[in-house]
Design a protein around this motif. Structure first.
Motif, mmCIF file in Angstrom:
data_model
loop_
_atom_site.group_PDB
_atom_site.id
_atom_site.type_symbol
_atom_site.label_atom_id
_atom_site.label_comp_id
_atom_site.label_asym_id
_atom_site.label_seq_id
_atom_site.Cartn_x
_atom_site.Cartn_y
_atom_site.Cartn_z
ATOM 1 N N CYS A 42 1.497 -4.850 3.822
ATOM 2 C CA CYS A 42 2.241 -5.710 3.540
ATOM 3 C C CYS A 42 2.905 -6.807 4.621
ATOM 4 O O CYS A 42 3.927 -7.512 4.429
ATOM 5 C CB CYS A 42 3.734 -4.934 2.914
ATOM 6 S SG CYS A 42 4.523 -3.839 4.448
ATOM 7 N N CYS A 94 0.650 1.312 6.608
ATOM 8 C CA CYS A 94 -0.591 0.786 6.263
ATOM 9 C C CYS A 94 -0.880 -0.479 6.774
ATOM 10 O O CYS A 94 -1.769 -0.918 7.146
ATOM 11 C CB CYS A 94 -1.284 0.981 4.869
ATOM 12 S SG CYS A 94 -0.147 -0.230 3.735
ATOM 13 N N GLY A 95 0.422 -1.456 6.896
ATOM 14 C CA GLY A 95 0.274 -2.730 7.296
ATOM 15 C C GLY A 95 0.025 -3.597 6.425
ATOM 16 O O GLY A 95 -0.189 -4.909 6.705
ATOM 17 N N CYS A 119 7.653 -4.069 3.187
ATOM 18 C CA CYS A 119 7.957 -3.135 2.526
ATOM 19 C C CYS A 119 9.292 -2.285 3.230
ATOM 20 O O CYS A 119 9.767 -1.247 2.702
ATOM 21 C CB CYS A 119 7.010 -2.008 2.455
ATOM 22 S SG CYS A 119 6.608 -1.177 3.859
ATOM 23 N N GLY A 142 0.881 -1.192 -0.086
ATOM 24 C CA GLY A 142 -0.039 -0.023 -0.009
ATOM 25 C C GLY A 142 0.800 1.206 -0.072
ATOM 26 O O GLY A 142 1.415 1.943 -1.052
ATOM 27 N N CYS A 143 1.402 1.758 1.278
ATOM 28 C CA CYS A 143 1.971 2.725 1.431
ATOM 29 C C CYS A 143 3.592 2.713 1.034
ATOM 30 O O CYS A 143 4.078 3.802 0.732
ATOM 31 C CB CYS A 143 1.946 3.232 3.053
ATOM 32 S SG CYS A 143 2.581 2.144 4.056
HETATM 33 S S1 FES Z 1 3.170 -1.018 2.305
HETATM 34 FE FE1 FES Z 1 2.049 -0.116 3.670
HETATM 35 S S2 FES Z 1 3.354 -0.965 5.747
HETATM 36 FE FE2 FES Z 1 3.961 -1.676 3.983
#
Ligand code: FES
Ligand code: FES
Length: 166
Positions: free
Chosen positions: A51, A48-49, A63, A42-43
């Motif tokens: 991954c 965002c969590g 990530c 996501g981020c």
């Molecule tokens: S992609 Fe969002 S925490 Fe890793």
């Protein structure tokens, strides 16, 4: 071109030997090299969590890790939560409590919960809220996720089980 680094990594119980670019993120290694696309990105900033995977039994943001750092490590992704082709109580509770909408965030929530419920099999609602505070759901389905977690905890306690990963 940068020199590649040899790694030996166990993912969901399977040993993989690869040569990776030093800058290759663990999330990209899992998705593009191993085709384990259940780990979502996501981020890409650790916020965002989506991954989240387990590294040596503890949840971690894939990530924020380089695959080259993981030589010798044991990684579990959402695909590794399936047992003998079947779902486990946490997945069942998510399904039956409608705790996902688009499902993009779900793998990260599931991995986070495996670690959390293994440590705390009878959590209070506040403890669940705190445990999940590092995972964002853009569909904002948090109420059903909270219900699913309490349901999952109850199912695990009733069956005398702890969440187990490969
Ligand atoms: S992609 Fe969002 S925490 Fe890793
Ligand atoms: S279910 Fe869509 S982002 Fe959470």
């Amino acid at each position: 071109m940068s020199q590649k680094i040899p790694i030996r990594i166990t993912v969901n119980g399977i040993v993989h030997e690869r040569e990776v670019e030093p800058r290759l993120l663990l999330a990209d290694f899992l998705r593009h090299e191993l085709e384990l696309t259940g780990t979502h990105v996501g981020c890409e900033h650790g916020v965002c969590g989506a991954c989240t995977v387990m590294v040596d039994g503890a949840s971690a943001r894939s990530c924020l890790l380089f695959a080259a750092q993981l030589d010798g490590a044991r990684v579990t992704t959402v695909e590794g939560l399936v047992r003998d082709g079947d779902s486990q109580p946490i997945q069942d509770a998510f399904h039956e409590n409608h705790a996902l909408q688009c499902g993009y965030c779900t793998p990260g929530f599931l991995i986070t919960l495996y670690e959390f419920l293994a440590d705390n099999p009878e959590p209070t609602e506040q403890e669940v809220r705190e445990a999940l505070s590092g995972n964002l759901c853009r569909c904002t389905g948090y109420l059903n996720i909270l219900k699913a977690v309490q349901d999952a905890a109850g199912r695990l306690r009733a069956a005398g089980l702890r969440p187990a990963v490969r």
